[in-house]
Design a protein around this motif. Structure first.
Motif, PDB file in Angstrom:
ATOM      1  N   ALA A   1      11.678  -1.031  -6.864  1.00  0.00           N
ATOM      2  CA  ALA A   1      12.100   0.233  -7.462  1.00  0.00           C
ATOM      3  C   ALA A   1      11.320   0.535  -8.737  1.00  0.00           C
ATOM      4  N   ASN A   2      10.778  -0.511  -9.362  1.00  0.00           N
ATOM      5  CA  ASN A   2       9.988  -0.352 -10.588  1.00  0.00           C
ATOM      6  C   ASN A   2       8.496  -0.241 -10.301  1.00  0.00           C
TER       7      ASN A   2
ATOM      8  N   GLU B   1       0.802  -1.218   0.000  1.00  0.00           N
ATOM      9  CA  GLU B   1       0.000   0.000   0.000  1.00  0.00           C
ATOM     10  C   GLU B   1       0.840   1.277   0.000  1.00  0.00           C
ATOM     11  N   PRO B   2       1.824   1.441   0.928  1.00  0.00           N
ATOM     12  CA  PRO B   2       2.627   2.667   0.852  1.00  0.00           C
ATOM     13  C   PRO B   2       3.415   2.782  -0.446  1.00  0.00           C
ATOM     14  N   THR B   3       3.871   1.635  -0.982  1.00  0.00           N
ATOM     15  CA  THR B   3       4.588   1.658  -2.257  1.00  0.00           C
ATOM     16  C   THR B   3       3.660   2.102  -3.387  1.00  0.00           C
ATOM     17  N   ALA B   4       2.418   1.618  -3.360  1.00  0.00           N
ATOM     18  CA  ALA B   4       1.445   2.004  -4.382  1.00  0.00           C
ATOM     19  C   ALA B   4       1.167   3.500  -4.336  1.00  0.00           C
ATOM     20  N   TYR B   5       0.990   4.057  -3.128  1.00  0.00           N
ATOM     21  CA  TYR B   5       0.725   5.492  -3.010  1.00  0.00           C
ATOM     22  C   TYR B   5       1.928   6.322  -3.462  1.00  0.00           C
ATOM     23  N   PHE B   6       3.113   5.906  -3.038  1.00  0.00           N
ATOM     24  CA  PHE B   6       4.309   6.683  -3.349  1.00  0.00           C
ATOM     25  C   PHE B   6       4.582   6.721  -4.860  1.00  0.00           C
TER      26      PHE B   6
ATOM     27  N   GLN C   1      13.792   1.228  -0.153  1.00  0.00           N
ATOM     28  CA  GLN C   1      14.271   0.494  -1.330  1.00  0.00           C
ATOM     29  C   GLN C   1      13.801   1.163  -2.618  1.00  0.00           C
ATOM     30  N   VAL C   2      12.565   1.618  -2.634  1.00  0.00           N
ATOM     31  CA  VAL C   2      12.030   2.281  -3.831  1.00  0.00           C
ATOM     32  C   VAL C   2      12.812   3.557  -4.129  1.00  0.00           C
ATOM     33  N   GLN C   3      13.016   4.366  -3.102  1.00  0.00           N
ATOM     34  CA  GLN C   3      13.690   5.649  -3.292  1.00  0.00           C
ATOM     35  C   GLN C   3      15.152   5.502  -3.698  1.00  0.00           C
TER      36      GLN C   3
END
Length: 524
Positions: free
Chosen positions: A399-400, A128-133, A390-392
């Motif tokens: 990251a993708n 969820e936080p990854t989806a929003y970001f 990890q995403v940032q």
């Protein structure tokens, strides 16, 4: 409300029960609920795509036309629950002044948390936080995806959906049922909460309707979660060990989970649900501690403080149903969540009520509302904070952005030490969380379909555990993802009428608590 005999009724709900074939079923709730479930399964199997379209239409009509009702009701539940903590009625003890708790605080909390949303935290704490970001599907309050402002907003929006609001929904139902059962001597079933308003009409057609809706919503919600959980576990097995994540493996997982849940429910609360819940919380704590230490520890602690601060700052804007500039995100996420929590509330609320005798109202609300919110804050900050780091920094598959929601947790763990071991532990946690949901849900359905009795025969408990597994497996095998989505849409659609039920519960429980404060403990 001045009548001291407000709760004096000679009616016993179980008097309509039929004892045959090792069962103790209540007319007509058991038969209507069973018939509706069978009818639904047959209809979906005959036309899975058409059923998905029809129920999806009903779901989005409910969300689109009544988003304001879901949002307003969610805010009322939070404010009502918080008020009970500080009001004088908070001193009232569930079960009377001399009632003693059946379980230790640790076991009590472990059971209510595992039943409430343990599995959801495994599924969405990373996704969820990854989806929003990343802007996978809309962004909260119009923030720009992948911007510096997007990370704290992503975490605060995730907390908004898993914090005070859902637990307040559960608290309203659970307190209503516990109070009217333990303090007023009414059956432990949903209809009893309406006795202050409609008196003996609670035992008539209106009461039957409420209990049937509760049974159907509970079974649909459990079967949906069982199906989606099987998909997540099988995706994890394929990710780790190359075991194909097809229908066969998913059905095999459902069969295994159902078998263990059956053993647990036959052993009862002490020997089954409590033991599994304690094991579950222990394993979850180990995984959480490992990610905290092996992940970006300093960033995680900073994330905890930032998440709490931004959650408190944004809870009012996120709760605003008047400003339509964020309508797509609000309907697609928040209103969807509120409808889902409400559809789950009969199950979770009744189970929490079942294990909460002997607690004061104030202690009950603190444990059901505030403590889980703080635990969720820690959990989300550790897993969500690690994922966003990890995403940032462009590390790993996340990251993708989000590829498959069911893989997000495993993709995050893959970039930490001992990934195979921790991912395997994650799969075990998913399965055990589902087992605890299944067996506790079965105990709830047993009680409702037995007229409020909490000691339903073993045959009846077996029946409902098996039915949950069969519904999930048959729909998944016969109709695939379309059938499972139709089941979820049906469960969420039930959330609309049950929103009105919960609002009425707020009125009834306050009437009951005021009566208790005025006249003292009375158990007729």
């Amino acid at each position: 409300m001045s009548d001291k005999k407000l709760y004096d009724t000679d009616y016993e709900l179980g008097q309509d029960n039929l004892q045959r074939f090792g069962m103790d079923v209540h007319h007509p709730v058991f038969w209507i609920a069973s018939g509706l479930v069978i009818l639904f399964v047959v209809g979906v199997l005959m036309a899975p795509e058409a059923s998905k379209g029809w129920f999806d239409g009903a779901k989005w009509w409910s969300i689109g036309q009544f988003d304001w009702l879901f949002m307003v009701a969610g805010n009322i539940f939070v404010l009502f629950s918080l008020a009970l903590i500080i009001l004088p009625v908070g001193k009232i003890r569930l079960g009377g002044p001399d009632a003693k708790p059946e379980f230790t605080r640790l076991s009590w909390f472990a059971m209510l948390f595992a039943a409430g949303m343990g599995i959801g935290l495994m599924f969405w704490s990373v996704a969820e936080p990854t989806a929003y970001f990343t802007g996978w599907y809309e962004t909260p309050l119009g923030v720009t995806a992948n911007s510096p402002e997007a990370a704290p907003m992503a975490m605060s929006a995730t907390m908004f959906h898993w914090g005070l609001h859902p637990w307040a929904i559960y608290a309203v139902v659970a307190l209503s049922l516990a109070f009217f059962s333990y303090n007023k001597g009414l059956p432990l079933t949903i209809r009893s909460a309406f006795y202050p308003l409609i008196k003996d009409h609670s035992w008539g057609p209106f009461g039957h309707l409420i209990d049937v809706i509760a049974v159907v919503a509970t079974l649909f919600g459990l079967a949906t979660s069982l199906g989606f959980g099987a998909q997540q576990a099988s995706a994890g097995l394929e990710f780790l060990f190359g075991i194909k994540a097809g229908i066969n493996s998913q059905v095999a997982i459902i069969v295994g989970v159902t078998a263990v849940a059956l053993v647990s429910v036959l052993r009862g609360l002490d020997g089954g649900v409590k033991v599994l819940s304690n094991i579950n919380m222990g394993l979850a704590g180990l995984l959480m501690l490992f990610v905290l230490i092996a992940g970006p520890t300093a960033i995680i602690f900073i994330t905890m403080g930032d998440t709490l601060l931004h959650y408190l700052m944004n809870i009012v804007p996120l709760s605003n149903w008047v400003d339509r500039s964020d309508e797509a995100w609000m309907q697609g996420w928040t209103v969807f969540y509120w409808a889902w929590w409400i559809s789950w509330s009969p199950f979770v609320g009744m189970f929490i009520a079942r294990i909460s005798k002997g607690r004061t109202v104030r202690e009950f609300i603190v444990a059901v509302l505030l403590v889980p919110t703080l635990v969720t804050l820690v959990w989300m900050s550790i897993f969500g904070g690690s994922a966003l780091d990890q995403v940032q920094n462009g590390v790993g598959a996340l990251a993708n952005g989000i590829d498959k929601v069911e893989l997000a947790m495993f993709q995050m763990l893959q970039n930490l030490p001992m990934a195979t071991i921790t991912s395997a532990l994650g799969i075990v946690l998913v399965l055990v969380f589902f087992i605890t949901s299944s067996d506790s849900g079965s105990l709830v359905i047993d009680a409702i379909t037995a007229g409020g009795k909490v000691d339903a025969p073993a045959m009846q408990r077996t029946f409902w555990v098996v039915i949950e597994g069969v519904v999930a497996a048959v729909l998944l095998f016969g109709g695939g993802a379309e059938a499972l989505t139709a089941l979820q849409a049906a469960a969420i659609t039930v959330g609309l009428p049950f929103t009105l039920v919960l609002l009425a519960m707020c009125v009834c429980v306050y009437m009951g608590l005021s009566h208790e404060k005025k006249y003292g403990f009375q158990n007729y």
